[in-house]
Write an enzyme that holds these catalytic residues in place. Structure first.
Site, mmCIF file in Angstrom:
data_model
loop_
_atom_site.group_PDB
_atom_site.id
_atom_site.type_symbol
_atom_site.label_atom_id
_atom_site.label_comp_id
_atom_site.label_asym_id
_atom_site.label_seq_id
_atom_site.Cartn_x
_atom_site.Cartn_y
_atom_site.Cartn_z
ATOM 1 N N LYS A 1 -16.818 -2.851 5.211
ATOM 2 C CA LYS A 1 -18.059 -2.426 4.560
ATOM 3 C C LYS A 1 -19.237 -3.325 4.918
ATOM 4 O O LYS A 1 -19.084 -4.542 4.985
ATOM 5 C CB LYS A 1 -17.864 -2.468 3.034
ATOM 6 C CG LYS A 1 -16.739 -1.578 2.551
ATOM 7 C CD LYS A 1 -16.319 -1.956 1.139
ATOM 8 C CE LYS A 1 -15.069 -1.201 0.731
ATOM 9 N NZ LYS A 1 -14.477 -1.712 -0.516
ATOM 10 N N LYS B 1 0.799 -1.226 0.000
ATOM 11 C CA LYS B 1 0.000 0.000 0.000
ATOM 12 C C LYS B 1 0.832 1.276 0.000
ATOM 13 O O LYS B 1 0.394 2.296 -0.532
ATOM 14 C CB LYS B 1 -0.953 -0.012 1.185
ATOM 15 C CG LYS B 1 -2.059 -1.050 1.026
ATOM 16 C CD LYS B 1 -2.851 -1.124 2.299
ATOM 17 C CE LYS B 1 -4.319 -1.186 2.050
ATOM 18 N NZ LYS B 1 -5.059 -0.841 3.272
ATOM 19 N N ARG C 1 -8.858 -6.789 -8.122
ATOM 20 C CA ARG C 1 -9.718 -7.980 -8.251
ATOM 21 C C ARG C 1 -11.161 -7.522 -8.339
ATOM 22 O O ARG C 1 -11.444 -6.325 -8.230
ATOM 23 C CB ARG C 1 -9.552 -8.848 -7.005
ATOM 24 C CG ARG C 1 -9.804 -8.035 -5.754
ATOM 25 C CD ARG C 1 -9.930 -8.857 -4.509
ATOM 26 N NE ARG C 1 -9.849 -8.039 -3.317
ATOM 27 C CZ ARG C 1 -10.836 -7.333 -2.791
ATOM 28 N NH1 ARG C 1 -12.025 -7.330 -3.358
ATOM 29 N NH2 ARG C 1 -10.669 -6.611 -1.699
HETATM 30 P P1 ADP Z 1 -8.363 -2.301 4.049
HETATM 31 O O1 ADP Z 1 -7.562 -2.609 2.816
HETATM 32 O O2 ADP Z 1 -7.868 -2.997 5.273
HETATM 33 O O3 ADP Z 1 -9.830 -2.419 3.831
HETATM 34 P P2 ADP Z 1 -8.412 0.574 3.548
HETATM 35 O O4 ADP Z 1 -7.154 1.330 3.308
HETATM 36 O O5 ADP Z 1 -9.256 0.244 2.373
HETATM 37 O O6 ADP Z 1 -8.063 -0.769 4.372
HETATM 38 O O7 ADP Z 1 -9.297 1.344 4.599
HETATM 39 C C1 ADP Z 1 -10.499 0.807 5.098
HETATM 40 C C2 ADP Z 1 -11.327 1.892 5.742
HETATM 41 O O8 ADP Z 1 -10.602 2.535 6.794
HETATM 42 C C3 ADP Z 1 -11.731 3.022 4.815
HETATM 43 O O9 ADP Z 1 -12.868 2.717 4.052
HETATM 44 C C4 ADP Z 1 -11.978 4.150 5.804
HETATM 45 O O10 ADP Z 1 -13.231 4.028 6.434
HETATM 46 C C5 ADP Z 1 -10.919 3.922 6.845
HETATM 47 N N1 ADP Z 1 -9.709 4.723 6.553
HETATM 48 C C6 ADP Z 1 -8.560 4.284 5.993
HETATM 49 N N2 ADP Z 1 -7.669 5.300 5.869
HETATM 50 C C7 ADP Z 1 -8.272 6.400 6.382
HETATM 51 C C8 ADP Z 1 -7.861 7.792 6.554
HETATM 52 N N3 ADP Z 1 -6.662 8.207 6.182
HETATM 53 N N4 ADP Z 1 -8.760 8.652 7.101
HETATM 54 C C9 ADP Z 1 -9.992 8.214 7.484
HETATM 55 N N5 ADP Z 1 -10.417 6.949 7.362
HETATM 56 C C10 ADP Z 1 -9.574 6.043 6.824
#
Ligand code: ADP
Length: 455
Positions: free
Chosen positions: A237, A116, A292
């Site tokens: 989600k 990431k 994916r």
């Molecule tokens: P994963 O791959 O574990 O699902 P993500 O990077 O997609 O992690 O983040 C999942 C969720 O975490 C996001 O949808 C959001 O709700 C929260 N999140 C992640 N980064 C941030 C941020 N910088 N500020 C606020 N919320 C965040």
């Protein structure tokens, strides 16, 4: 086009892929663990191969077993679904190294986006806005602290190899950084085999808005508009919709264009999703790219009328994208509820077991993607998702009304599910007004005194 495809997954997503293959006249091979012998994906596939004992690490996560199954059955391609090996670079390489087609992006794209912090750097270079944060991994808590002091609190510590909301900690004050760094590091190491972390500014009132992309691997890509996935619990989600409520047309346009340009620039192949955080002022920032098919892809299929799995298969077989960007249209509104075998009244604890009665909803604008049937036993070994109910309506309020009706029609007896939780959300005035951000569920739970341990 392929004549036979192996589906390296289970549950509803294995069914989804088998259905697309059948419509394209492609024969299918299911793989299954000993716990999934009686599963619908085994019944519906043309052939099936048992690949080991119930735990995923002894079956669905073992590349050699899956690739051997493909070779002995004469499959030409492997569709990984989501989860399991879908974003595993070494698996994709082994598939290709065995002379088979991996239905997904080039292994290099998976590698770059799976890391990431590298994904952040790649997107920054491709002109995509990113949140202030570390340039790559932070090695120590002291380094993270110095950075966070500069960025300003709150910040979020995130696992470089993360996924599924694990290995993330929100840090509100400098003095809690050391402790949370160790927790996040430990959780990431346990979940992903590597504890590497990076730092990002944490947005307090933000929406999760993601853009669906499909690329041909030769520099062309289209976007299929957005999905709003702000209804989350512990960064995972629960409900998704498209269009995103309240998204200004200019912002929607800019997000789609930005994501598409980036996908073209990296020569992306197959279906992928660029996830963004959308700030209250309309600014958006790249968060990560999933290389994916997503759980929530049906939402996009309902509003665009396109079949994402067939598109994946076509692109993997070397065909061009079936339509140009100008031909992609979005009509009406779609909503998806993830029905998990979990007990919302008991902190969402897993609730596997025998499904004594099952009645799926139906009628206008309702789609059900599920591997449930009466007499099926939900095994305790895997993800708790047992059904996705998707509704489509002329507008958001019709999609919501249809969802309430569909959930009320649904009967799943014997196990507990997240349906009561969804019904509560669907009656919440804030949700109905479209005023949802990623901490909406958390705030409701805090108000109801059920917040549970902090995350
Ligand atoms: P994963 O791959 O574990 O699902 P993500 O990077 O997609 O992690 O983040 C999942 C969720 O975490 C996001 O949808 C959001 O709700 C929260 N999140 C992640 N980064 C941030 C941020 N910088 N500020 C606020 N919320 C965040």
């Amino acid at each position: 086009m392929f004549s036979k495809v192996l589906v390296a997954n289970r549950g509803e997503i294995a069914l989804r892929v088998i259905r697309a293959c059948r419509e394209l006249d492609i024969a299918t091979v299911a793989v299954y663990s000993e716990a999934d012998r009686e599963s619908l994906h085994v019944t519906l596939a043309d052939e099936s191969v048992c690949i080991g004992p119930p735990p995923g690490r002894e079956s669905y996560l073992v590349p050699v077993r899956i690739i051997s199954a493909a070779i002995i059955t004469g499959a030409e391609a492997i569709h990984p679904g989501y989860g399991f090996l879908s974003e595993n670079t070494s698996f994709a390489e082994k598939v290709e190294g065995s002379g088979l087609v991996f239905v997904g992006p080039a292994p290099d794209s998976i590698r770059t986006m799976g890391n990431k912090s590298q994904a952040r750097a790649t997107m920054k270079a491709a002109g995509v806005p990113i949140l202030p944060g570390s340039d790559g991994v932070v090695e120590t808590a002291a380094e993270a602290r110095a950075l966070a002091d500069g960025i300003g609190y709150p910040v979020i510590l995130k696992a470089r190899d993360g996924g599924g909301g694990k290995g993330m900690r929100v840090v509100r004050h400098g003095d809690e950084l050391e402790r949370l760094f160790q927790t996040a590091h430990g959780e990431a190491a346990a979940a992903f085999g590597n504890g590497a972390l990076y730092v990002e500014k944490y947005l307090l009132r933000t929406r999760h808005v993601e853009i669906q992309l499909v690329g041909d691997g030769r520099g062309e890509a289209i976007h299929l508009f957005e999905r709003d996935c702000s209804v989350q619990r512990r960064h995972q989600k629960l409900m998704e919709e498209s269009p995103s409520p309240g998204l200004a047309p200019a912002t929607r346009e800019a997000m789609g264009r930005t994501a598409r340009e980036a996908a073209r620039r990296i020569g992306y192949r197959g279906a992928g999703t660029m996830e963004f955080l959308l700030d209250e002022d309309g600014s958006f920032y790249f968060m990560e790219m999933n290389t994916r098919l997503q759980v929530e892809h049906p939402v996009t299929e309902m509003v665009t009328g396109l079949d994402l799995v067939k598109m994946q298969l076509r692109v993997a077989a070397g065909e061009p994208l079936p339509l140009a960007q100008e031909q992609v249209r979005s009509a009406g509104h779609a909503l998806e509820c993830r029905i998990n075998a979990e007990s919302p009244a008991h902190g969402f604890r897993p609730s596997p077991g025998l499904v004594r009665r099952y009645r799926a909803p139906g009628g206008p604008g309702v789609r059900v993607d599920s591997h449930l049937y009466e007499g099926y036993t939900v095994p305790p070994h895997y993800d708790s998702l047992v059904a996705k109910i998707i509704t489509h309506g002329a507008d958001r309020s019709e999609a919501i009304a249809r969802m309430r009706r569909a959930l009320a029609e649904t009967v799943i007896d014997g196990i507990e599910t997240t349906i009561p939780f969804h019904l509560e959300i669907l009656a919440d005035p804030e949700f109905l007004a479209g005023r949802v951000d990623t901490r909406f569920v958390e705030r409701r739970q805090e108000a109801a005194g059920q917040s549970g341990p902090p995350v």
